[in-house]
Design an enzyme around this catalytic site. Structure first.
Site, PDB file in Angstrom:
ATOM      1  N   CYS A  52       0.851  -1.200   0.000  1.00  0.00           N
ATOM      2  CA  CYS A  52       0.000   0.000   0.000  1.00  0.00           C
ATOM      3  C   CYS A  52       0.881   1.242   0.000  1.00  0.00           C
ATOM      4  O   CYS A  52       1.756   1.393   0.852  1.00  0.00           O
ATOM      5  CB  CYS A  52      -0.896  -0.005   1.237  1.00  0.00           C
ATOM      6  SG  CYS A  52      -1.726   1.570   1.501  1.00  0.00           S
ATOM      7  N   CYS A  55       0.501   3.260   3.482  1.00  0.00           N
ATOM      8  CA  CYS A  55       0.886   2.726   4.790  1.00  0.00           C
ATOM      9  C   CYS A  55       2.219   3.333   5.250  1.00  0.00           C
ATOM     10  O   CYS A  55       3.069   3.685   4.423  1.00  0.00           O
ATOM     11  CB  CYS A  55       1.003   1.196   4.727  1.00  0.00           C
ATOM     12  SG  CYS A  55      -0.563   0.336   4.990  1.00  0.00           S
ATOM     13  N   HIS A 115      -4.207   0.305   7.992  1.00  0.00           N
ATOM     14  CA  HIS A 115      -4.696   0.065   6.635  1.00  0.00           C
ATOM     15  C   HIS A 115      -6.154  -0.411   6.639  1.00  0.00           C
ATOM     16  O   HIS A 115      -6.888  -0.205   5.668  1.00  0.00           O
ATOM     17  CB  HIS A 115      -3.800  -1.000   5.981  1.00  0.00           C
ATOM     18  CG  HIS A 115      -4.108  -1.285   4.540  1.00  0.00           C
ATOM     19  ND1 HIS A 115      -3.716  -0.436   3.518  1.00  0.00           N
ATOM     20  CD2 HIS A 115      -4.770  -2.315   3.942  1.00  0.00           C
ATOM     21  CE1 HIS A 115      -4.123  -0.947   2.349  1.00  0.00           C
ATOM     22  NE2 HIS A 115      -4.759  -2.078   2.582  1.00  0.00           N
ATOM     23  N   ASN A 155     -13.477   9.818  -1.000  1.00  0.00           N
ATOM     24  CA  ASN A 155     -14.066   8.820  -1.874  1.00  0.00           C
ATOM     25  C   ASN A 155     -13.863   7.479  -1.207  1.00  0.00           C
ATOM     26  O   ASN A 155     -12.729   7.053  -1.047  1.00  0.00           O
ATOM     27  CB  ASN A 155     -13.296   8.828  -3.197  1.00  0.00           C
ATOM     28  CG  ASN A 155     -14.193   9.041  -4.377  1.00  0.00           C
ATOM     29  OD1 ASN A 155     -15.396   9.214  -4.230  1.00  0.00           O
ATOM     30  ND2 ASN A 155     -13.620   9.024  -5.548  1.00  0.00           N
ATOM     31  N   SER A 163      -9.165   3.926  -5.307  1.00  0.00           N
ATOM     32  CA  SER A 163      -8.165   2.955  -5.745  1.00  0.00           C
ATOM     33  C   SER A 163      -7.476   2.257  -4.572  1.00  0.00           C
ATOM     34  O   SER A 163      -6.783   1.276  -4.764  1.00  0.00           O
ATOM     35  CB  SER A 163      -7.128   3.648  -6.618  1.00  0.00           C
ATOM     36  OG  SER A 163      -6.585   4.757  -5.921  1.00  0.00           O
ATOM     37  N   HIS A 166      -6.934   2.005   2.090  1.00  0.00           N
ATOM     38  CA  HIS A 166      -6.337   2.708   3.240  1.00  0.00           C
ATOM     39  C   HIS A 166      -7.131   4.002   3.463  1.00  0.00           C
ATOM     40  O   HIS A 166      -7.319   4.779   2.533  1.00  0.00           O
ATOM     41  CB  HIS A 166      -4.863   3.005   2.961  1.00  0.00           C
ATOM     42  CG  HIS A 166      -4.117   3.408   4.185  1.00  0.00           C
ATOM     43  ND1 HIS A 166      -3.116   2.654   4.735  1.00  0.00           N
ATOM     44  CD2 HIS A 166      -4.254   4.482   4.999  1.00  0.00           C
ATOM     45  CE1 HIS A 166      -2.669   3.240   5.828  1.00  0.00           C
ATOM     46  NE2 HIS A 166      -3.353   4.366   5.998  1.00  0.00           N
ATOM     47  N   HIS A 168      -8.384   7.470   3.685  1.00  0.00           N
ATOM     48  CA  HIS A 168      -7.761   8.746   3.313  1.00  0.00           C
ATOM     49  C   HIS A 168      -8.783   9.652   2.630  1.00  0.00           C
ATOM     50  O   HIS A 168      -9.865   9.198   2.253  1.00  0.00           O
ATOM     51  CB  HIS A 168      -6.565   8.514   2.376  1.00  0.00           C
ATOM     52  CG  HIS A 168      -6.944   8.037   0.996  1.00  0.00           C
ATOM     53  ND1 HIS A 168      -7.345   6.746   0.736  1.00  0.00           N
ATOM     54  CD2 HIS A 168      -7.004   8.688  -0.197  1.00  0.00           C
ATOM     55  CE1 HIS A 168      -7.608   6.609  -0.549  1.00  0.00           C
ATOM     56  NE2 HIS A 168      -7.428   7.779  -1.139  1.00  0.00           N
ATOM     57  N   GLN A 170      -8.936  13.580   0.149  1.00  0.00           N
ATOM     58  CA  GLN A 170      -8.135  14.481  -0.684  1.00  0.00           C
ATOM     59  C   GLN A 170      -8.577  15.925  -0.470  1.00  0.00           C
ATOM     60  O   GLN A 170      -9.722  16.184  -0.092  1.00  0.00           O
ATOM     61  CB  GLN A 170      -8.309  14.121  -2.155  1.00  0.00           C
ATOM     62  CG  GLN A 170      -7.865  12.699  -2.472  1.00  0.00           C
ATOM     63  CD  GLN A 170      -7.850  12.463  -3.967  1.00  0.00           C
ATOM     64  OE1 GLN A 170      -7.179  13.192  -4.703  1.00  0.00           O
ATOM     65  NE2 GLN A 170      -8.585  11.472  -4.414  1.00  0.00           N
TER      66      GLN A 170
END
Ligand code: ZN
Length: 348
Positions: A52, A55, A115, A155, A163, A166, A168, A170
């Site tokens: 990943c 990570c 993760h 997302n 994609s 993990h 996250h 933006q």
């Protein structure tokens, strides 16, 4: 004799934030939950994945090495959609071939070194660390002279094109105002100029009186299915006070934001007992150093699932060519979400 009822008859609902309409067909959904509810086995994820790129300690595609971070981790996207050093330029050939250069920058925030966690599985304290990052980024990015808008969005789920599992989000900061912001700003300004209060203050007050579309609340925020929702389980989190942006929140308000974000996403996961995919984003005052009394911070959640962990709503046909349509009403969706436990199904 035959009196128009929202719960029985096909109708259109108006979205006062965007000026757009949604077609609602409740007669098709009088038996919305008789369809089979399939359970999808969620993929068991490791706490750490050596492959990943988010990570801790791993090398990203661009060649940079992630630090051994313990809480959140903020970095500039190695493959940013916007660049800060784009030369300014414009083309306009009789309005038929119109283009402008765009400047900006894109960041990624990892919510946790783990993760395998998502927001509904994180503690309020750890979610609050993400919120503090958001507030700081909004403030710092907004100080850059060419930046006028800071878009925070998450997302979640491969079905939404995410994609990497993990956890996250933006942040895209840019010079021009994006279309959704322009639409809302126009309608928010018109309302404020006419009534002297924010559109969402008036809307929230009316929703709290009706109690038909509320999902959950706390001292600072209300989560609800908006009257004009397009996606089956679309939701908004609206601040009770007309706060302009996330950087203006007190410590207590940040805790409450973490709480409502968790409350809503736990219910989402519990709905089909799956990690519930969605696109979430903040709408707040543009970071353009203007007053913006019309703005009122809110979050939009657009989840694609319709009937189960595997049956999603498609925006095709009539929706691509005319306008969005839904069967289950906003009131039915809110009832479903409100009735769910606020304890995550995996911890039972
Ligand atoms: Zn909005």
């Amino acid at each position: 004799m035959n009196v128009f009822k929202l719960e029985d008859h096909p109708h259109r609902r108006y979205n006062p934030l965007t000026g757009e309409w949604v077609l609602v067909s409740p007669h098709r959904a009088n038996r919305p939950w008789q369809g089979q509810v399939e359970k999808k086995e969620d993929e068991e994820l490791p706490r750490y994945d050596p492959d990943c790129y988010l990570c801790p300690g791993n090398i990203r595609a661009g060649g940079k090495k992630n630090p051994d971070y313990k809480d959140t981790f903020v970095f500039t996207n190695d493959f940013s959609s916007l660049l800060s050093d784009t030369p300014t330029g414009r083309m306009d050939e009789n309005g038929l071939f119109l283009a402008e250069s765009e400047q900006g920058l894109c960041k990624v925030i990892c919510f946790s070194p783990r993760h395998d966690l998502t927001i509904p599985q994180m503690s309020i304290d750890n979610i609050k660390k993400v919120i503090k990052d958001w507030a700081q980024e909004y403030e710092e990015l907004g100080k850059i002279d060419y930046i006028n808008h800071v878009q925070i969005f998450e997302n979640k789920g491969s079905i939404m094109g995410c994609s990497n599992p993990h956890p996250h989000c933006q942040i895209w900061a840019q010079k021009s105002l994006p279309v959704e912001i322009i639409k809302e700003q126009k309608h928010l300004s018109e309302y404020y100029d006419h009534y002297g209060c924010t559109l969402l203050s008036a809307y929230l007050e009316a929703e709290l009186l009706k109690q038909e579309r509320i999902i959950c609340t706390n001292d600072t925020f209300v989560a609800l299915v908006p009257f004009w929702a397009v996606w089956p389980f679309e939701a908004m989190v609206i601040c009770r006070q007309p706060v302009k942006n996330i950087a203006s929140f007190s410590d207590k308000e940040k805790t409450d934001l973490a709480d409502i974000y968790k409350q809503l996403t736990v219910r989402y996961d519990n709905l089909f007992e799956t990690s519930f995919p969605y696109s979430m984003g903040f709408h707040q005052a543009p970071a353009d150093r203007k007053e913006h009394p019309e703005w009122h911070l809110h979050m939009h959640f657009y989840p694609p699932l319709l009937r189960s962990a595997t049956v999603k709503k498609f925006m095709v046909g009539y929706e691509m060519l005319a306008n969005p349509q839904r069967d289950i009403t906003a009131e039915q969706s809110a009832f479903r979400l409100r009735s769910l436990s606020n304890v995550h199904y995996t911890s039972k």
